[in-house]
Design a protein around this motif. Structure first.
Motif, PDB file in Angstrom:
ATOM      1  N   LEU A  53      -8.326   0.960  -0.039  1.00  0.00           N
ATOM      2  CA  LEU A  53      -8.835   2.502  -0.077  1.00  0.00           C
ATOM      3  C   LEU A  53      -8.068   3.601   0.285  1.00  0.00           C
ATOM      4  O   LEU A  53      -8.046   4.523  -0.391  1.00  0.00           O
ATOM      5  CB  LEU A  53     -10.202   2.440   0.588  1.00  0.00           C
ATOM      6  CG  LEU A  53     -11.059   3.715   0.522  1.00  0.00           C
ATOM      7  CD1 LEU A  53     -11.580   4.324  -0.754  1.00  0.00           C
ATOM      8  CD2 LEU A  53     -12.363   3.759   1.662  1.00  0.00           C
ATOM      9  N   THR A  54      -7.460   3.474   1.454  1.00  0.00           N
ATOM     10  CA  THR A  54      -6.658   4.421   1.862  1.00  0.00           C
ATOM     11  C   THR A  54      -5.167   4.274   1.749  1.00  0.00           C
ATOM     12  O   THR A  54      -4.257   4.945   2.113  1.00  0.00           O
ATOM     13  CB  THR A  54      -6.742   4.596   3.398  1.00  0.00           C
ATOM     14  OG1 THR A  54      -6.503   3.356   4.275  1.00  0.00           O
ATOM     15  CG2 THR A  54      -8.155   4.971   3.584  1.00  0.00           C
ATOM     16  N   SER A  55      -4.573   3.035   1.053  1.00  0.00           N
ATOM     17  CA  SER A  55      -3.195   2.644   0.912  1.00  0.00           C
ATOM     18  C   SER A  55      -2.529   3.322  -0.223  1.00  0.00           C
ATOM     19  O   SER A  55      -3.250   3.523  -1.242  1.00  0.00           O
ATOM     20  CB  SER A  55      -2.930   1.004   0.849  1.00  0.00           C
ATOM     21  OG  SER A  55      -3.557   0.711  -0.386  1.00  0.00           O
ATOM     22  N   GLN A  56      -1.482   3.610  -0.177  1.00  0.00           N
ATOM     23  CA  GLN A  56      -0.592   4.206  -1.338  1.00  0.00           C
ATOM     24  C   GLN A  56       0.093   3.496  -1.831  1.00  0.00           C
ATOM     25  O   GLN A  56       0.457   3.755  -2.933  1.00  0.00           O
ATOM     26  CB  GLN A  56       0.436   5.388  -0.642  1.00  0.00           C
ATOM     27  CG  GLN A  56      -0.007   5.966   0.688  1.00  0.00           C
ATOM     28  CD  GLN A  56      -0.866   6.961   0.124  1.00  0.00           C
ATOM     29  OE1 GLN A  56      -0.864   7.854  -0.795  1.00  0.00           O
ATOM     30  NE2 GLN A  56      -1.864   7.205   1.166  1.00  0.00           N
TER      31      GLN A  56
ATOM     32  N   GLN B  71     -12.540   7.876   5.073  1.00  0.00           N
ATOM     33  CA  GLN B  71     -11.646   7.180   4.359  1.00  0.00           C
ATOM     34  C   GLN B  71     -11.386   7.734   3.127  1.00  0.00           C
ATOM     35  O   GLN B  71     -10.230   8.225   2.491  1.00  0.00           O
ATOM     36  CB  GLN B  71     -12.053   5.714   4.117  1.00  0.00           C
ATOM     37  CG  GLN B  71     -12.057   4.939   5.295  1.00  0.00           C
ATOM     38  CD  GLN B  71     -11.955   3.291   5.199  1.00  0.00           C
ATOM     39  OE1 GLN B  71     -11.267   2.792   4.679  1.00  0.00           O
ATOM     40  NE2 GLN B  71     -13.245   2.879   5.476  1.00  0.00           N
ATOM     41  N   THR B  75      -7.780  10.454   1.813  1.00  0.00           N
ATOM     42  CA  THR B  75      -7.153  10.326   0.710  1.00  0.00           C
ATOM     43  C   THR B  75      -7.020  11.483  -0.234  1.00  0.00           C
ATOM     44  O   THR B  75      -6.383  11.519  -1.393  1.00  0.00           O
ATOM     45  CB  THR B  75      -7.362   8.850   0.100  1.00  0.00           C
ATOM     46  OG1 THR B  75      -8.982   8.824  -0.406  1.00  0.00           O
ATOM     47  CG2 THR B  75      -7.058   7.642   0.840  1.00  0.00           C
ATOM     48  N   ARG B  93      -5.137   1.036  10.515  1.00  0.00           N
ATOM     49  CA  ARG B  93      -5.155   1.036   9.080  1.00  0.00           C
ATOM     50  C   ARG B  93      -4.760   2.646   8.660  1.00  0.00           C
ATOM     51  O   ARG B  93      -3.864   2.667   7.574  1.00  0.00           O
ATOM     52  CB  ARG B  93      -6.351   0.553   8.497  1.00  0.00           C
ATOM     53  CG  ARG B  93      -6.125   0.369   7.060  1.00  0.00           C
ATOM     54  CD  ARG B  93      -7.551  -0.220   6.272  1.00  0.00           C
ATOM     55  NE  ARG B  93      -8.782   0.544   6.612  1.00  0.00           N
ATOM     56  CZ  ARG B  93      -9.805   0.024   7.406  1.00  0.00           C
ATOM     57  NH1 ARG B  93      -9.778  -1.128   7.989  1.00  0.00           N
ATOM     58  NH2 ARG B  93     -10.823   0.928   7.400  1.00  0.00           N
ATOM     59  N   LEU B  94      -5.368   3.650   9.036  1.00  0.00           N
ATOM     60  CA  LEU B  94      -4.981   4.798   8.947  1.00  0.00           C
ATOM     61  C   LEU B  94      -3.621   5.133   9.217  1.00  0.00           C
ATOM     62  O   LEU B  94      -2.648   5.975   8.464  1.00  0.00           O
ATOM     63  CB  LEU B  94      -5.992   5.739   9.476  1.00  0.00           C
ATOM     64  CG  LEU B  94      -7.357   5.833   9.239  1.00  0.00           C
ATOM     65  CD1 LEU B  94      -8.088   6.726   9.778  1.00  0.00           C
ATOM     66  CD2 LEU B  94      -7.639   5.800   7.620  1.00  0.00           C
ATOM     67  N   ASP B  97      -1.117   3.691   6.691  1.00  0.00           N
ATOM     68  CA  ASP B  97      -1.412   3.831   5.489  1.00  0.00           C
ATOM     69  C   ASP B  97      -0.798   5.487   5.391  1.00  0.00           C
ATOM     70  O   ASP B  97      -0.994   6.279   4.173  1.00  0.00           O
ATOM     71  CB  ASP B  97      -2.692   3.972   4.712  1.00  0.00           C
ATOM     72  CG  ASP B  97      -3.031   2.464   4.507  1.00  0.00           C
ATOM     73  OD1 ASP B  97      -2.379   1.618   4.387  1.00  0.00           O
ATOM     74  OD2 ASP B  97      -4.484   2.378   4.334  1.00  0.00           O
ATOM     75  N   LEU B  99      -1.806   8.006   6.831  1.00  0.00           N
ATOM     76  CA  LEU B  99      -2.987   9.241   6.804  1.00  0.00           C
ATOM     77  C   LEU B  99      -3.239  10.055   8.134  1.00  0.00           C
ATOM     78  O   LEU B  99      -4.012  11.092   8.077  1.00  0.00           O
ATOM     79  CB  LEU B  99      -4.227   8.651   6.237  1.00  0.00           C
ATOM     80  CG  LEU B  99      -4.054   8.159   4.815  1.00  0.00           C
ATOM     81  CD1 LEU B  99      -5.519   7.148   4.483  1.00  0.00           C
ATOM     82  CD2 LEU B  99      -4.075   9.151   3.816  1.00  0.00           C
TER      83      LEU B  99
END
Lengths: 301, 419
Positions: A53-56, B71, B75, B93-94, B97, B99
């Protein structure tokens, strides 16, 4: 000598109307493109990748997500539950809706509007509110259903109406039927009222009354309406999400999981967006096929 | 003359543009929580007064909805500058990624002056700070002291005593549910198994499995995991829970305790205020019982740090970090503790807090905890955590044995590890 001007042939009125109609369709087409076609294309495109969901990073996996769905027990449980809901809803919603419509049309001579409003009322309540109402009714500790069952000397399910995996999907069906039967009743009632009265009068002269008249006149005359009602119920059964999300969130242990809630689980809880897209494409394919079928039947009718 | 008139006519527009250019706005996302609106109103007001031209916009979301919405928002193209998050895998996780912003550079002049290294480590990854913990939530057994004294029951200190207490309550009246477990959303039992895993195996034994760094042939194979699940079965067999925990909502279970229908409940530090709002405040608290034969530290206490992070897309990361520093300043932390009742990361002015009786108990008791135990659905990979959540439901329903539960969890862990 001046050259003779070349005159453009005059367009016929019919062509102009067609051109104007095309222009009129453009806004709807634009909205559909932005909100339906592009997202649908992106969903299909995303189903061939693995990404969070948040991965690029999008990793291409070909048909890997579809193979994964094929081997995923929960996917098949969800699909099976959708089919159970579709079939159960046809029996409960269309079946009871037909009976109620027949009763309101010819069975009772008083309070028709009152009963029509009462039966239709759950339809105007949002699915989330309906689910919250039923959560209280079905609560194993304070719910009224347990109290009623106990008051007549029976034992309610030990694990709760929504906690027992063997009955929870049937309870979902009951709640859905409570909400949507009224809509089916109104749809079918409209069909009933279009049946000419002289058919019943002629049948009565031949001795066909009551159930016999219902079976031989009402049902055949309602054929097209019933087909549309069944298709609407079928599409609704595959699209179901909000009611189950609030009632059980797919539980206990995936017992009430449907494709809609499974897509949500994979996309937003487990953040498997690529896989969620693949499951969504399967659901999309089913919905498109059923939509096409509905259009075809509607046109024929 | 005309040019002068023209410039005069343009002046208001130029002034307006200049003020818009200097104005800065940061958006903060918080959880809907008792006391949070009042706290945010006050802290935003003092921050804006100290930073002329700055506007802080606060938006609040309910707990479950927030997990998804944050989430999606991060994005998107307009994420919040500052956002609430739980320490652990959610935050990691953030960071992975890209973010969440690295706010280490703003620490020395701000939050690092008031929040200790130990607390900051909960949002630190590869030596950089990506967030600042404001507080932590813990869990305790709340109990009805009047019921206990009327029935000559004593507070259980060991797990065996706890089972005996459940049995004793059922003997007094079989219809009384000793501990209403509201597991319809699955996370209630997850908090219990979090503590049982710690008590049975100890945090050191858990670390490699939780981080998925253990070798494949060892991953989640420690028999202690099965033993921990067996303790859940033992509690169920002792009559601790009601018949249908998976169909009971957390709210219903809390109401059963607040209405004094049930004499015990394992609930968060936020629950005291809820019970008070429902009209019951004569409760007392005790910790999760120790295991006499467990490898875990009996002084370990459930503790989940939570705080605020800064979006990597924020146009004002310095200002966003300054706002977080403002929240964890001495005065900010004092107000946070007083209005929200959180176990704050900056206890400098904790003595000034006019908190509730239970708040004071939590603050003093957590200070004596010898080990903090973070919850497994925050620590574990999402798919492994989901397997744990599902297994808990099945064990309570009797459709899965502890051994089967660990088989499915191990399969999920192996799948998550392989990618």
């Amino acid at each position: 000598m001046k050259p003779t001007p070349i005159l453009k042939p005059r367009q016929s009125v019919g062509v102009q109307i067609v051109q104007n109609q095309s222009v009129l369709v453009l806004p709807a087409l634009l909205i559909c493109t932005v909100f339906i076609f592009i997202p649908a294309f992106l969903t299909i495109f995303g189903s061939f990748y693995a990404f969070g969901l948040t991965s690029q990073n999008w990793e291409p996996v070909g048909f890997g997500n579809y193979v994964r769905a094929w081997n995923d027990d929960v996917f098949w449980i969800a699909l099976r539950n959708n089919i159970i809901i579709v079939l159960g809803s046809i029996v409960l919603q269309v079946g009871i809706g037909t009976v109620l419509a027949a009763v309101l049309d010819r069975g009772i001579s008083f309070g028709q509007t009152f009963f029509r409003v009462i039966i239709f009322m759950p339809m105007v309540i949002s699915a989330v509110a309906v689910a919250l109402i039923w959560l209280i009714i079905l609560d194993p500790n304070i719910g009224i259903l347990n109290a009623i069952v106990k008051s007549v000397g029976l034992s309610p399910p030990k694990l709760g109406w929504l906690g027992d995996p063997s009955i929870s999907i049937w309870m979902v069906l009951v709640v859905a039927a409570w909400q949507y039967t009224g809509f089916m009743m109104v749809l079918i009632l409209a069909g009933l009222q279009a049946i000419p009265n002289h058919l019943y009068e002629a049948a009565a002269l031949d001795g066909a009354r009551g159930f016999r008249a219902f079976w031989s006149i009402t049902l055949p005359s309602l054929r097209n309406v019933l087909v549309v009602a069944i298709l609407i119920t079928t599409i609704g059964g595959f699209k179901v999400f909000d009611l189950i999300f609030v009632l059980t969130n797919g539980g206990p242990a995936n017992a009430t999981q449907v494709l809609g809630t499974y897509i949500y689980l994979q996309a937003f809880t487990l953040t498997n967006m690529g896989y969620a897209n693949a499951v969504a494409v399967v659901l999309l394919a089913i919905a498109v096929f059923l939509g096409w079928l509905q259009l075809k039947v509607s046109r024929r009718s | 003359m005309k040019p002068i008139i023209g410039m005069l006519a343009l002046a208001p527009t130029i002034v307006l543009c200049a003020s818009v250019a200097s104005a800065q706005e940061i958006k903060i996302w918080t959880l809907v929580q008792e006391g949070m609106p009042e706290f945010m109103e006050g802290t935003i007001s003092t921050f804006e007064a100290a930073n002329p031209g700055v506007t802080v916009v606060n938006e609040s979301f309910p707990n479950e909805a927030y997990k998804t919405q944050i989430q999606v928002a991060l994005t998107g193209s307009a994420p919040p500058d500052v956002f609430f998050n739980w320490a652990g895998e959610d935050a990691a996780r953030l960071v992975r990624d890209g973010l969440a912003a690295d706010i280490s550079a703003y620490g020395a002049s701000g939050y690092a002056k008031t929040v200790g290294e130990g607390w900051l480590s909960s949002f630190a990854f590869d030596g950089a700070n990506y967030g600042v913990p404001t507080d932590a939530v813990s869990k305790y057994f709340y109990y009805d002291p009047a019921f206990f004294s009327d029935n000559d029951l004593s507070v259980p200190e060991t797990f065996d005593e706890f089972l005996a207490t459940c049995q004793a309550i059922r003997t007094i009246d079989s219809s009384i549910v000793p501990w209403p477990l509201g597991n319809s959303e699955r996370w209630k039992l997850n908090h219990v198994i979090t503590m049982l895993n710690q008590r049975v195996l100890g945090l050191d034994a858990l670390a490699a499995d939780y981080a998925l760094t253990a070798p494949d042939d060892e991953l989640f194979t420690n028999p202690g995991y099965v033993e921990a699940w067996q303790k859940v079965v033992d509690m169920q067999d002792a009559g601790c829970f009601q018949d249908a925990p998976n169909a009971t909502s957390p709210e219903a279970s809390r109401s059963m305790f607040a209405a004094q229908v049930s004499p015990m409940i394992y609930c968060g530090t936020w629950c005291g205020n809820i019970f008070q709002a429902e009209g019951y405040e004569d409760f007392e608290m005790f910790r999760f019982p120790a295991l006499t034969d467990g490898a875990g530290d009996p002084g370990g206490q459930f503790l989940v740090p939570q705080g605020y992070m800064v979006s990597s897309k924020s146009e004002h990361p310095e200002l966003a970090a300054a706002f977080i520093s403002h929240i964890v300043s001495d005065e900010g932390a004092r107000d946070f503790a007083e209005q929200i009742g959180g176990i704050v990361s900056n206890p400098a002015l904790i003595d000034e807090v006019d908190g509730t009786r239970w708040f004071k108990f939590f603050v003093s008791d957590i200070a004596t905890a010898t080990e903090s135990v973070n919850v497994i659905d925050v620590l574990l990979d999402a798919s492994v955590a989901n397997a744990y959540l599902d297994a808990g439901v099945e064990i309570l329903n009797g459709t899965m044995t502890p051994e089967d539960a660990m088989t499915t969890i191990r399969e999920a862990a192996l799948a998550a590890k392989s990618g």
